[in-house]
Design a protein around this motif. Structure first.
Motif, PDB file in Angstrom:
ATOM      1  N   GLN A 134     -27.835   4.382 -36.769  1.00 36.81           N
ATOM      2  CA  GLN A 134     -28.066   4.307 -35.329  1.00 36.81           C
ATOM      3  C   GLN A 134     -27.063   5.193 -34.596  1.00 36.81           C
ATOM      4  O   GLN A 134     -25.853   4.968 -34.660  1.00 36.81           O
ATOM      5  CB  GLN A 134     -27.917   2.843 -34.886  1.00 36.81           C
ATOM      6  N   GLU A 136     -30.797   5.697 -28.165  1.00 36.08           N
ATOM      7  CA  GLU A 136     -30.284   5.476 -29.511  1.00 36.08           C
ATOM      8  C   GLU A 136     -31.431   5.588 -30.508  1.00 36.08           C
ATOM      9  O   GLU A 136     -32.575   5.227 -30.212  1.00 36.08           O
ATOM     10  CB  GLU A 136     -29.605   4.115 -29.618  1.00 36.08           C
ATOM     11  N   GLY A 193     -24.921   2.248 -29.910  1.00 34.90           N
ATOM     12  CA  GLY A 193     -26.089   1.705 -29.234  1.00 34.90           C
ATOM     13  C   GLY A 193     -25.827   1.442 -27.758  1.00 34.90           C
ATOM     14  O   GLY A 193     -24.743   1.725 -27.231  1.00 34.90           O
TER      15      GLY A 193
END
Length: 458
Positions: free
Chosen positions: A338, A331, A361
């Motif tokens: 993100q 990530e 993530g």
């Protein structure tokens, strides 16, 4: 690590008291049984359709014998319950378990009375037995029959010490699950996680390990220092984790055989889980240098200079290797939010793969190599999802407030994650089937987070 002895079908026989005194049979390849060349009975491609009815009566014994784990009569009941629980908890099978199914005689195990099961309207029948051997071990037989066609589908057996009788039940359930669904096994596996207790500002976090169903639970660390993000090595002999001894983040490896930890990397600012490479030689982790967080790898033996793999501005964390070790998913917020990226294991050829709404993530590459699990954050909620390594076919699997940290079962079909309760924030462990969508809570004695699902035990 102790291995279970698997008995070939050629060694199965149920007649005569002499078998109660038999020595441990040699390992053999099971002989083919009718239907072995046919496909699975349940086809879950595209999602589950209906639960498969299956009957699991108590496993009889040829003679009631006392063992350190209880009498063989009691073990027959408990083994059937383990198999029943394993299969029912998948959400794929509709079980008639040992408390509801009629008892069977020892002589029936390999010669089913099909007419007597017609009233149960079940498609599959599990019959087995427990036998005490003269050398102190137990033999557990496992047979599965197709009731409609009146044919044998599975014939397997396991020799175990009395203390490992539950593993024989899991192995039997694995054989049933694999034969009837076509997917790989996962019941005879373990999970390491962070066990939590105490108030929010003084949480005690310990490493703990248990069977995938929550049984045989034990703590690995004493809770005197905070531990985070444990991950199994590919052979399950070691666990890599973060710890804050002397208030400094460091990476340690706990060795299962010695029950001791050794330092791998210290004086580093770490984010998310350190992970082993598929060959166990490397530990992948993130480190902040001059305000920039990148992915590094270091020898799992400890010592040596960490090798930098990423160099983009921003935060690169949460790396996970592909099963063959050739690529890494991670990530990064290098694009402003993100998102998930894939690169070669040496850091080259970095490409973004996530393009949905919100942020992404905690990626985890499936043992099969076909999917990447992740946590997707958006709309004030954290959800577990999967996508293919090229970013196609994104699918969200949960719809709760705080689900994160997915870890794959060894068959690459089921995920375990932790769910934080809205308000209190207290976490507990859950699993979800990627195809069927069935989810359930995993029992733990105290709060649990950061699960890591280990491989099938040898």
């Amino acid at each position: 690590m102790r291995k279970l002895m698997i008995i070939g079908a050629a060694f199965f026989a149920l007649s005569g008291a002499a078998h109660a005194q038999a020595q441990t049979p040699p390992v053999a390849t099971p002989t083919p049984t009718p239907g072995d060349d046919e496909g699975p009975i349940i086809d879950l491609r595209g999602g589950q359709r209906s639960e498969l009815p299956i009957i699991i009566p108590v496993m009889p014994t040829n003679a009631s014998v006392s063992t350190p784990a209880g009498s063989t009569d009691d073990l027959g009941r408990q083994l059937a319950k383990v198999i029943d629980d394993d299969l029912r908890n998948t959400g794929i099978f509709k079980t008639v378990g040992p408390t509801a199914a009629r008892p069977i005689a020892y002589s029936e195990v390999n010669s089913p009375n099909y007419d007597s099961w017609s009233a149960y309207a079940s498609q599959a029948l599990v019959q087995g037995y427990v036998r005490a051997n003269g050398n102190g071990t137990l033999t557990v037989g496992c047979y599965v029959y197709d009731v409609a066609s009146q044919r044998e589908l599975i014939r397997e057996g396991f020799v175990v010490s009395p203390g490992e009788w539950r593993r024989a039940g899991h192995k039997c359930a694995d054989a049933i699950y694999s034969r009837l669904t076509g997917d790989g096994p996962y019941f005879d596996s373990q999970v390491v996680y962070v066990a939590e207790r105490g108030p929010k500002n003084r949480r005690i976090k310990q490493l703990a390990i248990m069977d995938q169903d929550g049984a045989n639970h034990r703590f690995l660390t004493n809770g005197q220092t905070i531990v985070l993000t444990p991950r199994f090595s590919p052979d399950q002999s070691r666990i890599v984790y973060m710890s804050y001894e002397q208030r400094k983040p460091a990476i340690y490896i706990y060795t299962m055989g010695t029950r001791r930890s050794h330092l791998v990397a210290s004086n580093v600012n770490l984010n998310f889980a350190p992970r082993f490479s598929p060959d166990g030689r490397w530990v992948l982790f993130s480190m902040a240098v001059n305000g920039n967080v990148d992915l590094y790898r270091v020898s799992s033996a400890g010592g040596g200079t960490p090798q930098r793999l990423t160099n983009a501005p921003g935060i690169d964390t949460g790396g996970s290797y592909s099963p063959d070790g050739s690529k890494i998913v991670f990530e990064s917020d290098r694009g402003g939010r993100q998102q998930l990226y894939i690169m070669n294991a040496d850091g080259s050829n970095q490409n973004r793969i996530s393009f949905g709404g919100g942020t992404y993530g905690t990626p985890a590459w499936s043992p099969r190599g076909d999917l990447i699990a992740f946590t997707r954050m958006g709309g004030g909620a954290f959800r577990i999802g999967v996508m293919s390594p090229n970013g196609q076919g994104e699918k969200l699997l949960t719809n709760s407030w705080g689900d994160e940290g997915p870890s794959w079962a060894p068959n690459g079909r089921v995920l375990m994650f932790f769910r934080s309760a809205q308000g209190s924030g207290r976490p507990d462990l859950w699993s979800v089937d990627v195809n069927a969508g069935h989810s359930r809570r995993i029992p733990t004695p105290i709060d649990g987070s950061d699960p890591s699902w280990g491989p099938i035990r040898p």
